[in-house]
Enzyme design. Structure first.
Site, PDB file in Angstrom:
ATOM      1  N   ASP A  37       0.935  -1.206   0.147  1.00 42.42           N
ATOM      2  CA  ASP A  37      -0.321  -0.201   0.094  1.00 42.42           C
ATOM      3  C   ASP A  37       0.990   0.918   0.362  1.00 42.42           C
ATOM      4  O   ASP A  37       0.277   2.228   0.626  1.00 42.42           O
ATOM      5  CB  ASP A  37      -0.674   0.253   1.195  1.00 42.42           C
ATOM      6  CG  ASP A  37       0.031  -0.122   2.276  1.00 42.42           C
ATOM      7  OD1 ASP A  37       0.828  -0.242   2.217  1.00 42.42           O
ATOM      8  OD2 ASP A  37      -0.899  -0.215   3.629  1.00 42.42           O
ATOM      9  N   HIS A 242      23.433   4.394 -19.512  1.00 38.39           N
ATOM     10  CA  HIS A 242      22.139   4.435 -18.105  1.00 38.39           C
ATOM     11  C   HIS A 242      22.697   3.758 -16.879  1.00 38.39           C
ATOM     12  O   HIS A 242      21.506   3.487 -16.755  1.00 38.39           O
ATOM     13  CB  HIS A 242      21.263   4.466 -18.745  1.00 38.39           C
ATOM     14  CG  HIS A 242      21.150   5.473 -19.950  1.00 38.39           C
ATOM     15  ND1 HIS A 242      19.808   5.433 -20.388  1.00 38.39           N
ATOM     16  CD2 HIS A 242      21.199   6.668 -20.497  1.00 38.39           C
ATOM     17  CE1 HIS A 242      19.882   6.198 -21.913  1.00 38.39           C
ATOM     18  NE2 HIS A 242      21.025   7.599 -20.760  1.00 38.39           N
ATOM     19  N   ASP A 259      25.788  11.740 -14.043  1.00 40.99           N
ATOM     20  CA  ASP A 259      24.938  12.588 -15.755  1.00 40.99           C
ATOM     21  C   ASP A 259      23.443  13.027 -15.047  1.00 40.99           C
ATOM     22  O   ASP A 259      22.588  11.983 -13.846  1.00 40.99           O
ATOM     23  CB  ASP A 259      24.362  11.704 -16.301  1.00 40.99           C
ATOM     24  CG  ASP A 259      23.176  11.889 -17.302  1.00 40.99           C
ATOM     25  OD1 ASP A 259      22.505  13.080 -16.873  1.00 40.99           O
ATOM     26  OD2 ASP A 259      23.424  11.196 -18.551  1.00 40.99           O
ATOM     27  N   ASP A 270      19.695  18.739 -17.655  1.00 42.61           N
ATOM     28  CA  ASP A 270      19.959  17.264 -17.262  1.00 42.61           C
ATOM     29  C   ASP A 270      21.674  17.583 -18.068  1.00 42.61           C
ATOM     30  O   ASP A 270      22.106  17.841 -19.673  1.00 42.61           O
ATOM     31  CB  ASP A 270      20.059  16.303 -19.072  1.00 42.61           C
ATOM     32  CG  ASP A 270      19.913  15.772 -19.775  1.00 42.61           C
ATOM     33  OD1 ASP A 270      20.811  14.981 -19.075  1.00 42.61           O
ATOM     34  OD2 ASP A 270      20.472  14.675 -20.866  1.00 42.61           O
ATOM     35  N   HIS A 349      26.667   6.972 -28.716  1.00 47.80           N
ATOM     36  CA  HIS A 349      25.098   7.390 -28.229  1.00 47.80           C
ATOM     37  C   HIS A 349      25.059   8.825 -29.355  1.00 47.80           C
ATOM     38  O   HIS A 349      26.194   9.225 -30.558  1.00 47.80           O
ATOM     39  CB  HIS A 349      24.371   7.682 -27.528  1.00 47.80           C
ATOM     40  CG  HIS A 349      25.938   8.167 -26.472  1.00 47.80           C
ATOM     41  ND1 HIS A 349      25.761   9.844 -26.714  1.00 47.80           N
ATOM     42  CD2 HIS A 349      26.407   8.067 -25.347  1.00 47.80           C
ATOM     43  CE1 HIS A 349      27.182  10.677 -25.883  1.00 47.80           C
ATOM     44  NE2 HIS A 349      27.460   9.324 -25.422  1.00 47.80           N
ATOM     45  N   HIS A 353      19.859  15.334 -26.910  1.00 54.49           N
ATOM     46  CA  HIS A 353      17.647  15.159 -27.976  1.00 54.49           C
ATOM     47  C   HIS A 353      17.170  16.427 -27.852  1.00 54.49           C
ATOM     48  O   HIS A 353      17.965  16.852 -26.330  1.00 54.49           O
ATOM     49  CB  HIS A 353      17.418  13.807 -26.733  1.00 54.49           C
ATOM     50  CG  HIS A 353      18.117  14.199 -25.321  1.00 54.49           C
ATOM     51  ND1 HIS A 353      17.972  15.095 -24.677  1.00 54.49           N
ATOM     52  CD2 HIS A 353      19.349  13.773 -25.160  1.00 54.49           C
ATOM     53  CE1 HIS A 353      18.670  14.792 -23.370  1.00 54.49           C
ATOM     54  NE2 HIS A 353      19.680  14.094 -23.538  1.00 54.49           N
ATOM     55  N   HIS A 360      13.958  13.187 -22.267  1.00 55.32           N
ATOM     56  CA  HIS A 360      14.421  12.815 -23.268  1.00 55.32           C
ATOM     57  C   HIS A 360      12.397  13.361 -24.133  1.00 55.32           C
ATOM     58  O   HIS A 360      12.099  12.969 -23.801  1.00 55.32           O
ATOM     59  CB  HIS A 360      13.697  11.591 -23.752  1.00 55.32           C
ATOM     60  CG  HIS A 360      15.521  11.325 -23.169  1.00 55.32           C
ATOM     61  ND1 HIS A 360      15.869   9.752 -22.779  1.00 55.32           N
ATOM     62  CD2 HIS A 360      16.441  11.616 -22.879  1.00 55.32           C
ATOM     63  CE1 HIS A 360      16.816   9.883 -23.180  1.00 55.32           C
ATOM     64  NE2 HIS A 360      18.128  10.739 -22.079  1.00 55.32           N
ATOM     65  N   GLU A 383      25.737  16.267 -26.159  1.00 51.01           N
ATOM     66  CA  GLU A 383      26.131  15.502 -25.215  1.00 51.01           C
ATOM     67  C   GLU A 383      27.831  14.390 -25.425  1.00 51.01           C
ATOM     68  O   GLU A 383      26.950  12.927 -25.365  1.00 51.01           O
ATOM     69  CB  GLU A 383      24.914  14.392 -24.059  1.00 51.01           C
ATOM     70  CG  GLU A 383      24.488  14.204 -24.096  1.00 51.01           C
ATOM     71  CD  GLU A 383      23.215  13.241 -24.216  1.00 51.01           C
ATOM     72  OE1 GLU A 383      23.865  12.718 -23.016  1.00 51.01           O
ATOM     73  OE2 GLU A 383      21.988  13.419 -24.263  1.00 51.01           O
ATOM     74  N   TYR A 387      33.044   6.051 -24.558  1.00 52.93           N
ATOM     75  CA  TYR A 387      33.555   5.375 -23.549  1.00 52.93           C
ATOM     76  C   TYR A 387      34.621   4.095 -23.505  1.00 52.93           C
ATOM     77  O   TYR A 387      34.645   3.073 -24.235  1.00 52.93           O
ATOM     78  CB  TYR A 387      32.638   4.377 -23.389  1.00 52.93           C
ATOM     79  CG  TYR A 387      31.123   5.940 -23.373  1.00 52.93           C
ATOM     80  CD1 TYR A 387      30.680   6.512 -21.940  1.00 52.93           C
ATOM     81  CD2 TYR A 387      30.558   6.189 -24.493  1.00 52.93           C
ATOM     82  CE1 TYR A 387      30.533   7.464 -21.835  1.00 52.93           C
ATOM     83  CE2 TYR A 387      29.914   7.660 -24.551  1.00 52.93           C
ATOM     84  CZ  TYR A 387      29.488   8.005 -22.901  1.00 52.93           C
ATOM     85  OH  TYR A 387      28.635   9.268 -23.015  1.00 52.93           O
ATOM     86  N   ARG A 404      31.774  11.746 -20.718  1.00 55.72           N
ATOM     87  CA  ARG A 404      30.305  12.379 -20.756  1.00 55.72           C
ATOM     88  C   ARG A 404      30.201  13.832 -20.603  1.00 55.72           C
ATOM     89  O   ARG A 404      30.767  13.884 -19.424  1.00 55.72           O
ATOM     90  CB  ARG A 404      29.449  11.590 -20.554  1.00 55.72           C
ATOM     91  CG  ARG A 404      28.507  12.746 -21.564  1.00 55.72           C
ATOM     92  CD  ARG A 404      27.148  11.291 -21.854  1.00 55.72           C
ATOM     93  NE  ARG A 404      26.110  11.342 -20.699  1.00 55.72           N
ATOM     94  CZ  ARG A 404      25.846  10.244 -20.029  1.00 55.72           C
ATOM     95  NH1 ARG A 404      27.307   9.402 -20.447  1.00 55.72           N
ATOM     96  NH2 ARG A 404      25.814   9.720 -19.286  1.00 55.72           N
ATOM     97  N   GLU A 406      27.757  16.730 -20.828  1.00 55.22           N
ATOM     98  CA  GLU A 406      27.097  17.271 -21.436  1.00 55.22           C
ATOM     99  C   GLU A 406      26.308  18.419 -20.637  1.00 55.22           C
ATOM    100  O   GLU A 406      26.314  18.983 -19.950  1.00 55.22           O
ATOM    101  CB  GLU A 406      26.053  16.403 -20.822  1.00 55.22           C
ATOM    102  CG  GLU A 406      24.542  16.741 -21.691  1.00 55.22           C
ATOM    103  CD  GLU A 406      23.224  15.434 -21.567  1.00 55.22           C
ATOM    104  OE1 GLU A 406      23.799  14.321 -20.247  1.00 55.22           O
ATOM    105  OE2 GLU A 406      22.318  15.244 -22.063  1.00 55.22           O
TER     106      GLU A 406
END
Ligand code: GLY
Ligand code: MN
Ligand code: MN
Length: 437
Positions: A37, A242, A259, A270, A349, A353, A360, A383, A387, A404, A406
């Site tokens: 609950d 991610h 990130d 972002d 990648h 975006h 996104h 971004e 890697y 990265r 961004e």
């Protein structure tokens, strides 16, 4: 804050994009169960939020341009005021206050929903609703349409059903001045949270402790929730794009990729930054980092209206490929690596975006079969990354380096405005911020 007038203007604009004799039906979000609950914190459906700014679950927005009305006709369905529910679960605006608050023509209680839908849908030629969404709201609208269709005597079945989301999403793609101001506020909060995490970081700290530092700063600056699951990846974990496990202890010498973005009045920021937990980059980390930074700066220097995201990605790919060839991490010619996308081994990648109420964000990336050029009022991320997972067959000093960088940009008439300036990006500026006195 977005004004009441702006929300109403959005509703009017949406109706103006529909056929004559149309009704629009937009359901709110629902509370989701977390376990037994307990429930996840409620997050409003972005489309409903965009059109109403109303943050309760289980509401409905109904809009009509039927010729019997001289102006757009607007109604909402509200949860009823209910003493017990309000003592246990929380306040409810209710029908009476809702009618005034949203300057509606009519307001209804949830208990009346079935009758209201039957009456509204039956009286219009066109019904616009989120027809491809999962969930009970879409199923209910379809069931009402089916029932109307199966009662031919009354001849009230709507002639055409339409998906409303492409219309709303095209509107959401172009941000108003108020939306941009909110996104700048989200970006500012997020920038200070990244700085806080850099200053807190030390060998032996856990990824989730850095996450806690970020979320603390978000909340203290007025943003209670992150816009998406925060990514804190130490060492090789930074190579999982991610990664949200955030459980590991960070070792001296590791790079950390964060990130993370605050959500402010529904709008996402972002930002990604990558920095050394010990406060100083190793020569290999610095070399890889500076390639990504150079790639990002090359894009930021040239991006603006008319460019596509693929073209922006090509600019970054060329700088990254040159850099990886210089380091011996790629072999062969520049042109072969670009043509065959050899760089995808390390930069797998896209370049960015759309950004808005969703991280996104919505909006078509293609129009008439072609990639869509950027236009003023769009907000995007840029971004690039490299890697190099620990499994790669490369010199040891490069293994487990994930970088990265961004930032968030508003496309303007003449170029782009970076709205995430507040957090350091050069090797020197990051090392200076992290210096313990
Ligand atoms: N935070 C997810 C992304 O950068 O796309
Ligand atoms: Mn992003
Ligand atoms: Mn991101």
């Amino acid at each position: 804050m977005i004004s009441k007038e702006e929300f109403i203007a959005r509703q009017h604009r949406l109706l103006s994009l529909c056929e004559p004799e149309s009704v629009c039906v937009i359901p709110a979000g629902q509370v989701l169960s977390r376990s037994r609950d307990t429930e996840f914190p409620f997050r409003q459906n972005s489309d409903f939020w965009y059109l109403t700014g109303f943050n309760e679950p289980d509401g409905w927005l109904l809009l009509s341009n039927h010729s019997q009305f001289s102006d757009p006709y607007r109604a909402m369905v509200f949860r009823p005021n209910d003493k017990q529910a309000e003592i246990w679960q929380g306040r409810r605006l209710g029908v009476e206050a809702g009618l005034a608050e949203f300057a509606l023509d009519e307001a209804f209680e949830s208990g009346e929903l079935d009758g209201v839908l039957t009456e509204w849908l039956g009286g219009h030629d066109h019904v616009y609703f989120p027809m491809h969404s999962d969930g009970p709201a879409t199923a209910k609208i379809l069931a009402v349409c089916r029932e109307l269709h199966n009662a031919p005597k009354e001849n009230l079945s709507p002639a055409s059903l339409h998906d409303i989301l492409p219309l709303i999403h095209e509107m959401r793609l172009f941000k108003s001045a108020c939306e941009i101001a909110l996104m700048k506020a989200a970006a500012k909060i997020t920038a200070s949270a990244h700085k806080r995490a850099m200053q807190f970081a030390h060998p032996g700290c856990y990824e989730y402790q850095l996450e806690a530092e970020l979320h603390h700063e978000f909340a203290m600056a007025g943003a209670r929730f992150p816009a998406y699951s925060t990514i804190v990846g130490g060492g090789d974990n930074a190579c999982i794009l991610h990664y949200t496990e955030n459980q590991a202890q960070i070792k001296a010498g590791d790079l950390i990729l964060i990130d993370a973005g605050a959500e402010y009045y529904g709008y996402a920021s972002d930002i990604t930054r990558t920095f050394p937990v010990s406060g100083v980059f190793s020569p290999a980390q610095k070399a890889v980092y500076n390639i990504v930074l150079k790639a990002q700066e090359a894009v930021l220097d040239r991006i603006g209206p008319g460019m596509t995201l693929s073209e922006a990605g090509d600019i970054a790919a060329e700088v990254i490929t040159e850099g990886l060839l210089d380091l011996g991490l790629l072999t062969g010619s520049l042109s072969d690596n670009l043509n065959e996308q050899g760089y995808r081994r390390y930069f797998m990648h896209g370049i960015g975006h759309f950004l808005g109420l969703d991280v996104h964000d919505v909006g078509n990336y293609r129009l008439d079969g072609e990639e869509r050029p950027l236009q003023p009022g769009m907000v995007i991320t840029i971004e690039p990354g490299i890697y190099i997972s620990a499994d790669e067959d490369v010199a040891d000093e490069y293994k487990g380096i994930g970088v990265r960088i961004e930032d968030n940009l508003v496309i303007t008439a003449t170029g782009a405005e970076v709205i995430t300036q507040g957090v350091p990006k050069s090797v020197e500026a990051i090392e200076a911020l992290m210096k313990k006195v």
